[in-house]
Design an enzyme around this catalytic site. Structure first.
Site, short mmCIF file in Angstrom:
data_model
loop_
_atom_site.label_atom_id
_atom_site.label_comp_id
_atom_site.label_asym_id
_atom_site.label_seq_id
_atom_site.Cartn_x
_atom_site.Cartn_y
_atom_site.Cartn_z
N HIS A 142 20.54 40.90 28.76
CA HIS A 142 21.45 40.79 29.91
C HIS A 142 20.71 41.21 31.19
CE1 HIS A 142 24.79 41.44 32.63
NE2 HIS A 142 25.48 40.66 31.83
N ASN A 162 32.28 40.35 27.67
CA ASN A 162 31.34 41.46 27.81
C ASN A 162 32.04 42.55 28.62
OD1 ASN A 162 29.25 43.19 28.41
ND2 ASN A 162 28.07 41.72 29.63
N TRP A 163 32.49 43.57 27.93
CA TRP A 163 33.27 44.61 28.61
C TRP A 163 32.41 45.50 29.50
CZ3 TRP A 163 37.51 47.10 24.97
CH2 TRP A 163 38.26 46.08 24.37
N LYS A 164 31.10 45.47 29.30
CA LYS A 164 30.18 46.36 30.03
C LYS A 164 30.61 47.83 29.84
CE LYS A 164 29.10 42.53 33.00
NZ LYS A 164 28.59 42.04 34.27
N GLY A 204 29.12 39.15 38.60
CA GLY A 204 29.89 40.19 39.27
C GLY A 204 30.02 39.98 40.77
N GLY A 243 32.52 38.55 32.08
CA GLY A 243 32.47 39.98 32.38
C GLY A 243 33.81 40.45 32.94
N GLY A 244 33.87 40.56 34.27
CA GLY A 244 35.05 41.10 34.95
C GLY A 244 36.39 40.54 34.45
N SER A 255 30.73 35.24 36.94
CA SER A 255 31.99 35.03 37.67
C SER A 255 32.87 33.93 37.06
CB SER A 255 31.72 34.75 39.15
OG SER A 255 31.09 35.89 39.74
N GLU A 305 23.01 32.87 32.57
CA GLU A 305 23.73 33.69 33.54
C GLU A 305 22.88 33.85 34.80
OE1 GLU A 305 26.88 36.33 31.50
OE2 GLU A 305 25.00 37.42 31.50
N GLU A 323 21.60 42.93 33.63
CA GLU A 323 21.76 44.34 34.00
C GLU A 323 20.79 45.21 33.19
OE1 GLU A 323 26.02 44.43 33.47
OE2 GLU A 323 26.20 43.15 35.24
P1 PGA Z 1 30.94 38.57 35.44
O1 PGA Z 1 29.84 39.06 34.37
O2 PGA Z 1 31.84 37.60 34.70
O3 PGA Z 1 31.66 39.80 35.87
O4 PGA Z 1 30.20 37.90 36.53
C1 PGA Z 1 29.29 38.21 33.43
C2 PGA Z 1 28.26 38.93 32.63
O5 PGA Z 1 27.57 39.79 33.18
O6 PGA Z 1 28.09 38.68 31.41
#
Ligand code: PGA
Length: 252
Positions: free
Chosen positions: A96, A9-11, A174, A235-236, A214, A168, A98
């Site tokens: 998600h 997930n590049w966000k 994050g 994500g990251g 994470s 999640e 977010e």
């Molecule tokens: P993260 O994000 O790996 O940076 O914690 C995961 C996600 O939001 O899908």
């Protein structure tokens, strides 16, 4: 045996040139002969079409990070499932945390999006998970159950087969603070039991449940070796080709 699926997930990261560079690096590093794990990348909307052109002849699949449930019309700034399909998407991340917290998406809205995605032929990666406060109050199971039931309201036995669930925990996204493999396994197993009760045991047995929050090369192998963890939503750590590749390789 369920196949592992690792999704990135590049966000809101990477413009077009940066996207091209990252995809080229992922393509170089990926082992195309590894059929035990499926790989999905979810770049921002503006890079989807180019991303598809770059991965078309590879095993990498394409997903988007959001969509709206209507097919078309006066919805300024929104993107439909059909539009995503037309640029090569097979998957779409929905629900998600977010989107839920920053953009106020409700379970009801997410449910409409899930149904619209499936109807159009897109496969949702449906995210659920509790906040830190909810976990500390001992409500993690209840929250996950509620999100599952509301998000999957009126999703049929046939349609659930096209959904991936991503657990999640919000407190792990994050933050660098991942759930322990045991904490994640406990919830994954619970999700599978709930799906079995809502649908049937065979459907639950086949359901892919990814863990997200994470995930990094240092913890991915341990997490994905748990019996009910069928992959990762990253994500990251998916923004650097080498760490994304190590996570993919650790799923084997
Ligand atoms: P993260 O994000 O790996 O940076 O914690 C995961 C996600 O939001 O899908």
């Amino acid at each position: 045996m369920r196949k592992k699926i690792v999704a990135g997930n590049w966000k809101m990261n990477n413009d077009l040139n940066e996207s091209i560079n990252l995809i080229s690096a992922i393509k170089k590093g990926i082992n195309e002969n590894n059929t035990n794990v499926d790989v999905i990348i979810c770049p921002p909307f503006t890079s989807l079409e180019t991303a598809y052109a770059l991965i078309k002849n590879t095993t990498i699949k394409l997903g988007a990070q959001n969509m709206y449930y209507e097919k078309n019309g006066a919805y300024t700034g929104e993107i439909s499932a059909g539009m995503l399909l037309s640029v090569g998407c097979e998957f779409v991340i929905l629900g998600h945390s977010e989107r839920r917290t920053i953009f106020g998406e409700t379970d009801e809205l997410i449910n409409k999006k899930i149904k619209s995605a499936i109807q159009a032929g897109l496969k949702p990666i449906f995210c659920i998970g509790e906040t830190l406060e909810q976990r500390e109050r001992g409500e993690a199971f209840e929250v996950v159950d509620d999100q599952l039931k509301k998000g999957l309201y009126q999703v049929s036995n046939e349609d659930i087969k096209n959904i991936i669930i991503a657990y999640e925990p919000v407190w792990a996204i994050g933050t660098g603070k991942n759930a322990t493999p045991e904490q994640a396994q406990e919830i994954h197993n619970y999700i599978r039991k709930q799906i079995s009760a809502m649908y049937d045991s065979l459907t639950a047995e086949k359901l892919i449940i990814q863990y997200g929050g994470s995930v990094k090369p240092e913890n991915s192998k341990q997490l994905m070796s748990m019996p009910d963890i069928d992959g990762a939503l990253v994500g990251g750590a998916c923004l650097k080709a080498d760490s994304f590749i190590s996570i993919i390789n650790s799923a084997v």
